[in-house]
Each structure stands twice: as structure tokens, then as C-alpha cells.
Design a protein around this motif. Structure first.
Motif, PDB file in Angstrom:
ATOM      1  N   MET A 192       0.569  -1.150  -0.164  1.00  0.00           N
ATOM      2  CA  MET A 192      -0.067  -0.139   0.005  1.00  0.00           C
ATOM      3  C   MET A 192       0.813   1.204   0.070  1.00  0.00           C
ATOM      4  N   ASP A 193       0.556   2.203  -0.809  1.00  0.00           N
ATOM      5  CA  ASP A 193       1.156   3.593  -0.957  1.00  0.00           C
ATOM      6  C   ASP A 193       0.424   4.428   0.176  1.00  0.00           C
ATOM      7  N   LEU A 194       1.277   4.839   1.188  1.00  0.00           N
ATOM      8  CA  LEU A 194       0.739   5.331   2.297  1.00  0.00           C
ATOM      9  C   LEU A 194       0.617   7.109   1.824  1.00  0.00           C
ATOM     10  N   LYS A 195       1.049   7.318   0.787  1.00  0.00           N
ATOM     11  CA  LYS A 195       1.098   8.782   0.247  1.00  0.00           C
ATOM     12  C   LYS A 195       1.674   9.801   1.212  1.00  0.00           C
ATOM     13  N   LEU A 196       2.970   9.332   1.868  1.00  0.00           N
ATOM     14  CA  LEU A 196       3.454  10.157   2.744  1.00  0.00           C
ATOM     15  C   LEU A 196       4.598  11.079   2.113  1.00  0.00           C
ATOM     16  N   LYS A 197       4.880  10.725   0.766  1.00  0.00           N
ATOM     17  CA  LYS A 197       6.188  11.308   0.143  1.00  0.00           C
ATOM     18  C   LYS A 197       5.913  13.000   0.203  1.00  0.00           C
ATOM     19  N   ASP A 198       6.811  13.557   0.473  1.00  0.00           N
ATOM     20  CA  ASP A 198       6.804  14.961   0.917  1.00  0.00           C
ATOM     21  C   ASP A 198       5.903  15.630   1.846  1.00  0.00           C
ATOM     22  N   GLN A 199       5.387  14.968   2.809  1.00  0.00           N
ATOM     23  CA  GLN A 199       4.507  15.371   3.934  1.00  0.00           C
ATOM     24  C   GLN A 199       5.793  15.516   4.925  1.00  0.00           C
ATOM     25  N   ARG A 200       5.356  16.271   6.032  1.00  0.00           N
ATOM     26  CA  ARG A 200       6.346  16.930   7.119  1.00  0.00           C
ATOM     27  C   ARG A 200       5.648  16.491   8.500  1.00  0.00           C
ATOM     28  N   PHE A 201       6.521  15.810   9.098  1.00  0.00           N
ATOM     29  CA  PHE A 201       6.223  15.193  10.377  1.00  0.00           C
ATOM     30  C   PHE A 201       7.141  15.733  11.621  1.00  0.00           C
ATOM     31  N   ILE A 202       6.715  15.793  12.750  1.00  0.00           N
ATOM     32  CA  ILE A 202       7.349  15.815  13.982  1.00  0.00           C
ATOM     33  C   ILE A 202       7.428  14.781  14.887  1.00  0.00           C
ATOM     34  N   VAL A 203       8.496  14.122  15.132  1.00  0.00           N
ATOM     35  CA  VAL A 203       8.459  12.959  15.937  1.00  0.00           C
ATOM     36  C   VAL A 203       9.474  13.115  17.316  1.00  0.00           C
ATOM     37  N   CYS A 204       8.630  13.167  18.441  1.00  0.00           N
ATOM     38  CA  CYS A 204       9.518  13.371  19.665  1.00  0.00           C
ATOM     39  C   CYS A 204      10.079  11.844  20.080  1.00  0.00           C
ATOM     40  N   GLY A 205      11.230  12.167  20.917  1.00  0.00           N
ATOM     41  CA  GLY A 205      11.720  10.944  21.371  1.00  0.00           C
ATOM     42  C   GLY A 205      12.352  10.302  20.291  1.00  0.00           C
ATOM     43  N   ALA A 206      12.886  10.599  19.405  1.00  0.00           N
ATOM     44  CA  ALA A 206      13.337  10.014  17.997  1.00  0.00           C
ATOM     45  C   ALA A 206      14.709   9.429  18.273  1.00  0.00           C
ATOM     46  N   SER A 207      15.630   9.275  19.300  1.00  0.00           N
ATOM     47  CA  SER A 207      16.931   8.956  19.455  1.00  0.00           C
ATOM     48  C   SER A 207      16.948   7.402  19.509  1.00  0.00           C
ATOM     49  N   SER A 208      15.756   6.578  20.285  1.00  0.00           N
ATOM     50  CA  SER A 208      15.534   5.388  20.115  1.00  0.00           C
ATOM     51  C   SER A 208      14.272   4.497  20.087  1.00  0.00           C
ATOM     52  N   GLY A 209      14.196   3.361  20.212  1.00  0.00           N
ATOM     53  CA  GLY A 209      12.787   2.912  20.488  1.00  0.00           C
ATOM     54  C   GLY A 209      11.846   3.387  19.460  1.00  0.00           C
ATOM     55  N   PHE A 210      10.575   3.336  20.001  1.00  0.00           N
ATOM     56  CA  PHE A 210       9.322   3.767  18.982  1.00  0.00           C
ATOM     57  C   PHE A 210       9.733   4.959  18.320  1.00  0.00           C
ATOM     58  N   GLY A 211      10.126   5.977  18.851  1.00  0.00           N
ATOM     59  CA  GLY A 211      10.528   7.094  18.163  1.00  0.00           C
ATOM     60  C   GLY A 211      11.485   7.009  16.851  1.00  0.00           C
ATOM     61  N   GLN A 212      12.473   6.302  17.109  1.00  0.00           N
ATOM     62  CA  GLN A 212      13.349   6.309  16.257  1.00  0.00           C
ATOM     63  C   GLN A 212      12.794   5.207  15.178  1.00  0.00           C
ATOM     64  N   ALA A 213      11.996   4.398  15.698  1.00  0.00           N
ATOM     65  CA  ALA A 213      11.642   3.229  14.284  1.00  0.00           C
ATOM     66  C   ALA A 213      10.410   4.107  13.512  1.00  0.00           C
ATOM     67  N   ILE A 214       9.429   4.998  14.384  1.00  0.00           N
ATOM     68  CA  ILE A 214       8.768   5.939  13.490  1.00  0.00           C
ATOM     69  C   ILE A 214       9.279   6.818  12.500  1.00  0.00           C
ATOM     70  N   ALA A 215      10.096   7.546  13.019  1.00  0.00           N
ATOM     71  CA  ALA A 215      10.973   8.525  12.187  1.00  0.00           C
ATOM     72  C   ALA A 215      11.312   7.842  11.111  1.00  0.00           C
ATOM     73  N   THR A 216      11.977   6.675  11.434  1.00  0.00           N
ATOM     74  CA  THR A 216      12.759   5.905  10.048  1.00  0.00           C
ATOM     75  C   THR A 216      11.772   5.627   9.136  1.00  0.00           C
ATOM     76  N   GLN A 217      10.570   4.871   9.538  1.00  0.00           N
ATOM     77  CA  GLN A 217       9.483   4.514   8.611  1.00  0.00           C
ATOM     78  C   GLN A 217       8.888   5.645   7.776  1.00  0.00           C
ATOM     79  N   LEU A 218       8.986   6.880   8.444  1.00  0.00           N
ATOM     80  CA  LEU A 218       8.284   8.089   7.691  1.00  0.00           C
ATOM     81  C   LEU A 218       9.281   8.375   6.549  1.00  0.00           C
ATOM     82  N   LEU A 219      10.541   8.242   7.079  1.00  0.00           N
ATOM     83  CA  LEU A 219      11.604   8.938   6.054  1.00  0.00           C
ATOM     84  C   LEU A 219      11.733   7.631   4.897  1.00  0.00           C
TER      85      LEU A 219
END
Length: 258
Positions: free
Chosen positions: A1-28
Motif C-alpha cells: 500500500m502506498d501510504l502517500k507520505l512522500k513530501d509530507q512533513r512530520f514531527i517525531v518526539c523522542g526519536a533517538s531510540s525505540g518507538f520514536g526512532q522506528a517511527i521516524a525511520t519509517q516515515l523517512l
């Protein structure tokens, strides 16, 4: 499925490890750009070195207004599409093992900054006519855990705030949801395992094994599995899902609405 997130802009708190890092990486990986927040900028630069053209770094502790000011400024510098509220939890302990200093500290760590940041960012999303707000909490908001008194109390409060906020901003195309993770193989689970180890007088490995055996799927989740669900909730596909608290726990919650 194309999540259609390309070129969108997000804020992810607590991004240095765990869930935050994984979510940020997935968005990227989906082609989004991400404002990543953590106390150590050097760790963020290392973790996201392969995505330097897609990331902006805000360094600082989320409990301080200066950090929230910087996040708000970064968000206001261009259109953004969503925010992930995520940070570590408070110390373990039963009710009678806590004191008021613990409660004051946990309020700052678990709840206060999320409300402050949400009140700053929600109007920007409302003005855009679109947005996704996602709070990362714990399965304890549905099934309180005996050794996580502070988490039980304040994370449940965050859910109450998120649910109420969701009804106010829904007409403006903004969704507000909560993810309630159970045991995942991330650094945050260490304090829970060590607490069980100490109370039961068993080894760390035995405490971990007991925890895994108590989960119906007989294993802990991964941050990457969790991030895939988060990415969908941050996408336009989730526009009819709001005001929900969704568990990601391998079936561990025993209630009908787990």
C-alpha cells in the motif's frame, strides 16, 4: 500500500531510540521529511545520517519550554502534516512506594509537555485543514499494571485529553489517536524486566522469559512492527479513525476491547 507520505512533513518526539526512532525511520523511508527531537543532537545526527536531506533536528528535553518553543518554531516554518508525542516513562513502583516528588516529576515527564505541545501545534493543523496527532502511551491505559503506578495514572490522563481534543478538531480534518503498546523489544522494556527481576529474586533472563510466555503470541513486539501501524495512522488513509486508543500488544490485554 502506498501510504502517500512522500513530501509530507512530520514531527517525531523522542526519536533517538525505540518507538520514536522506528517511527521516524519509517516515515523517512516513505519519503516524508521529519523534524526529530531528542536530548542528544549527536545521537540524532548519527541515527539519521543517511537522511540528512530529509531531517531537521531539535535538541533538548521535552519538559523544558525552550525545547517546545524550538519545536513550535520549526513547525511554523512551513506546512506540516502531523506530530508524534513520544517519550520515556516514569520510574516503576507500587502506589505506596511513591511519594509526591515522584508524582510531580511524572506529571512533567508523561503528561504536561504533551498538553503544552498539543495546544501549540493543533491550531496550525486546524489552519491547514489537515493533520494527524498521535500519542504513544502504554497498554496500561486499558489494563493498569501493578508496578507502573505513575504511568497508569498519567498516561490515562493523556488518553482523556486526546479523546476530548479529537472531537474539537475533527471537523477541520485533524485526527487524534493513541497507540497503546505492550511489551516490545526496545530499551524502555528494560526497567520493567529489571523491576520484575528484583521483586521475584530471579535472573534477568528468567524475568524476560516469563514476560514473553505471558503474551499470547509468545514473543515481544518489534519497534518496526509498531512503526508500521503508526505510519498508517499518520497517513491520509486513516482519516475516518479518530479519538481511538489502539493496542499493539500481541493479545496481552485480556479485556474484550483490548
Amino acid at each position: 500500500m502506498d501510504l502517500k507520505l512522500k513530501d509530507q512533513r512530520f514531527i517525531v518526539c523522542g526519536a533517538s531510540s525505540g518507538f520514536g526512532q522506528a517511527i521516524a525511520t519509517q516515515l523517512l523511508l516513505e519519503g516524508a521529511s521529519v523534524i526529530v527531537i531528542a536530548r542528544r543532537g549527536d545521537v540524532l545526527r548519527e541515527k539519521f545520517s543517511n537522511y540528512s536531506d530529509q531531517t531537521e533536528i531539535v535538541e533538548g528535553s521535552l519538559i523544558y519550554s525552550d525545547t517546545l518553543d524550538a519545536i513550535e518554531k520549526a513547525a511554523s516554518s512551513g506546512k506540516f502534516h502531523g506530530v508524534v508525542f513520544n517519550a520515556g516513562g516514569p520510574p516503576t513502583g507500587t502506589p505506596l512506594e511513591t511519594d509526591m516528588k515522584d508524582w510531580d516529576s511524572a506529571w512533567q515527564l508523561v503528561m504536561r509537555w504533551k498538553i503544552d505541545l498539543a495546544l501549540r501545534l493543533a491550531p496550525l493543523l486546524v489552519d491547514n485543514g489537515y493533520g494527524r496527532m498521535l500519542f504513544v502511551e502504554s497498554k496500561s491505559v486499558k489494563q493498569p499494571l501493578p508496578s507502573l503506578t505513575l504511568s497508569n495514572a498519567f498516561r490515562a490522563g493523556v488518553v482523556g485529553f486526546a479523546k476530548t481534543l479529537s472531537t474539537e478538531v475533527a471537523p477541520d480534518g485533524v485526527t487524534v489517536n493513541v497507540l497503546a503498546p505492550g511489551a516490545h523489544d526496545t530499551p524502555a522494556i528494560e526497567r520493567v524486566i529489571k523491576n520484575s527481576q528484583g521483586k521475584k529474586g530471579i535472573s534477568y533472563d528468567q524475568a524476560r522469559e516469563e514476560m514473553e510466555k505471558s503474551i499470547p503470541v509468545k514473543r515481544m513486539g518489534t519497534a518496526e512492527e509498531f512503526a508500521s501501524l503508526a505510519a498508517w495512522l499518520l497517513s491520509e488513509h486513516s482519516g475516518y479513525v479518530t479519538g481511538q486508543t489502539i493496542s499493539h500488544d500481541g493479545g496481552a490485554i485480556s479485556g474484550l476491547f483490548g
